[in-house]
Design an enzyme around this catalytic site. Structure first.
Site, PDB file in Angstrom:
ATOM      1  N   LYS A 100      13.123  51.581  86.123  1.00 48.32           N
ATOM      2  CA  LYS A 100      11.839  50.903  85.942  1.00 48.32           C
ATOM      3  C   LYS A 100      11.909  49.955  84.737  1.00 48.32           C
ATOM      4  O   LYS A 100      11.405  48.829  84.778  1.00 48.32           O
ATOM      5  CB  LYS A 100      10.754  51.949  85.720  1.00 48.32           C
ATOM      6  CG  LYS A 100       9.359  51.477  86.026  1.00 48.32           C
ATOM      7  CD  LYS A 100       9.077  51.628  87.499  1.00 48.32           C
ATOM      8  CE  LYS A 100       7.648  51.324  87.833  1.00 48.32           C
ATOM      9  NZ  LYS A 100       7.347  51.617  89.237  1.00 48.32           N
ATOM     10  N   TYR A 109      15.164  44.392  56.579  1.00 49.81           N
ATOM     11  CA  TYR A 109      14.914  45.770  56.152  1.00 49.81           C
ATOM     12  C   TYR A 109      14.478  45.732  54.694  1.00 49.81           C
ATOM     13  O   TYR A 109      13.756  44.849  54.277  1.00 49.81           O
ATOM     14  CB  TYR A 109      16.166  46.617  56.412  1.00 49.81           C
ATOM     15  CG  TYR A 109      15.903  48.102  56.367  1.00 49.81           C
ATOM     16  CD1 TYR A 109      14.860  48.669  57.109  1.00 49.81           C
ATOM     17  CD2 TYR A 109      16.679  48.931  55.577  1.00 49.81           C
ATOM     18  CE1 TYR A 109      14.607  50.023  57.062  1.00 49.81           C
ATOM     19  CE2 TYR A 109      16.441  50.295  55.530  1.00 49.81           C
ATOM     20  CZ  TYR A 109      15.397  50.826  56.266  1.00 49.81           C
ATOM     21  OH  TYR A 109      15.142  52.174  56.212  1.00 49.81           O
TER      22      TYR A 109
END
Length: 463
Positions: free
Chosen positions: A170, A115
């Protein structure tokens, strides 16, 4: 209609308190069997000299059937039903997917690189060379699963929230079978322009877009526009995934009956997204005689109510599904339960092939025509020859993303179908084995390789 086979989608666990005497457990299993239930695990939870507590798992054929089984057990003397839970609902509680970090953050230096401030260097690198987004972010391996909830399974227009469990499932399949990260995008709009605009705005994150459960004819326009306006592959699985696996199964079924795809007459019942896509792909594969039927009968040139997609396949013949079936070689159903009768099948040509793919209840129960058909396939897992899209879409996206294809083409569909069919060796091919299992680990890699090869031959691969 023939009673459906009990299966795990209607699976229960009953927790029972049972007198600790010989024959008491047998009385329970007999009651379940008499009610048509399919026994699974029997687990002992606790036992004393006088009683035992057991969990008994049972598969039913429907919600109503499950309740019948429960009532049969409750009616037994001295048996106390402590609790009943639906195993499918229990599996879905809290959702089925999560997001995990690929790297550990164990120190200040880890944080500084992953970060701020180190991530700023990565942002600058991508700004200077946008292609670096594929190397330095999740984009190269991530698929958006986009729906508006307008055609959820065979259940209809349930909306985006009710569609979410399907899209989560899915995403699981993408990860399990192709190692792809996928995320559900359930849009609270059914406006074509707004859907296209929203997906375009989300596209920077994703390497591909899988459209799912969007009703026809809107799905055709959405897919067409997104393919024209995005530089990443767009694939409507209800259309093309279904078509690929259907063609793969047909390739092998025709080998068994020694018929040519160019010579047979095919009847497709269902003129929605799947039916039209199957017809288009079969035509590309060499089929010349395709009759499509909808709820009003044969898609005929004499009709004035046809959409542009239906007009592509209008024929001079007129009449009902029953009339269309006379002398047909192949029936492909992507429509509704029970619309095909044994009499219709008996009127087909010699060695008929029937793909009854309506789910969960097929166009005809296989038991009714088992002695008539040469080859039978359904969309269900409890019968042989399950035509399931999971054989196609994970490998299609794996191949497309790995070679950075900007689109997914008809040639890729054809090659994917051939790859799936080729996994059934000629020596193993028979009327109850024309298509690989969804758990065959060779499938996704074979499809991915075929898709990549097709992309490179067409000059649309970027890596």
């Amino acid at each position: 209609m023939t009673q459906l086979t009990p299966n795990s989608s209607f699976s229960l666990t009953l927790r029972l308190q049972i007198p600790n005497r010989v024959g008491m457990l047998a009385s329970i299993t007999q009651a379940i069997a008499a009610s048509g239930g399919n026994l699974g695990h029997i687990d002992l939870i606790e036992q004393t000299r006088h009683e035992s507590t057991r969990d008994i798992t049972v598969d039913a054929a429907s919600t109503e059937h499950a309740e019948t089984i429960v009532q049969a057990v409750k009616a037994l003397p001295e048996i106390q039903v402590l609790s009943v839970y639906d195993r499918t609902f229990n599996l879905h509680r809290g959702g089925k997917i999560s997001i995990n970090s690929r790297i550990a953050l164990n120190s200040v230096s880890d944080l500084a690189m992953a970060y701020t401030p180190g991530v700023g260097r990565i942002c600058t690198a991508i700004a200077q060379d946008p292609e670096e987004v594929y190397n330095l972010t999740i984009k190269h391996n991530t698929v958006a699963i986009v729906t508006d909830g307008s055609a959820v399974l065979g259940l209809g227009n349930l909306g985006p929230s009710a569609a979410l469990p399907v899209m989560e499932g899915k995403a699981m399949l993408f990860k399990e079978f192709a190692g792809l990260d996928a995320f559900p995008i359930c849009l609270d709009t059914q406006d074509t322009d707004e859907i296209v605009r929203t997906v375009k705005n989300l596209a920077p994150v994703f390497g591909g877009v899988n459209l799912e459960d969007i009703a026809a004819p809107r799905c055709f326009a959405i897919e067409k526009r997104l393919r024209e306006e995005l530089d990443i592959p767009v694939f409507h699985d209800d259309q093309h995934g279904t078509a690929i696996v259907t063609l793969a199964a047909l390739f092998n079924a025709l080998k068994l009956v020694n018929k040519s795809i160019a010579e047979i007459r095919i009847v497709i019942n269902g003129a929605g997204a799947a039916g039209v896509a199957i017809a288009r792909l079969l035509r590309k594969a060499g089929a010349e005689k395709i009759w499509i039927c909808d709820s009003k009968g044969i898609i005929s040139t004499s009709r004035t109510d046809l959409t542009p997609e239906k007009q592509e396949f209008a024929v001079k013949a007129q009449g009902t599904l029953g009339g269309a079936m006379q002398g047909a070689d192949v029936f492909i159903g992507v429509s509704a339960p029970g619309v095909l009768t044994p009499e219709m099948v008996q009127g087909m040509a010699k060695d008929p092939i029937v793909f009854a793919m309506a789910n969960p209840i097929p166009e005809i129960q296989p038991e009714l025509v088992s002695k008539v058909v040469a080859v039978m396939a359904t969309g269900r897992s409890d019968y042989p020859n399950q035509i399931n899209n999971v054989l196609a879409f994970p490998g299609v996206f794996r191949g497309a993303l790995d070679c950075r294809a900007q689109s997914i083409t008809t040639n890729m569909y054809l090659e994917a179908a051939s790859a799936i069919a080729s996994l059934v060796k000629p020596s193993d091919l028979h009327r109850e084995y024309i298509i690989p299992s969804v758990f065959d680990k060779r499938v996704a890699s074979a499809v991915a390789a075929a898709v990549q090869q097709a992309a490179r031959q067409e000059g649309i691969a970027n890596s």
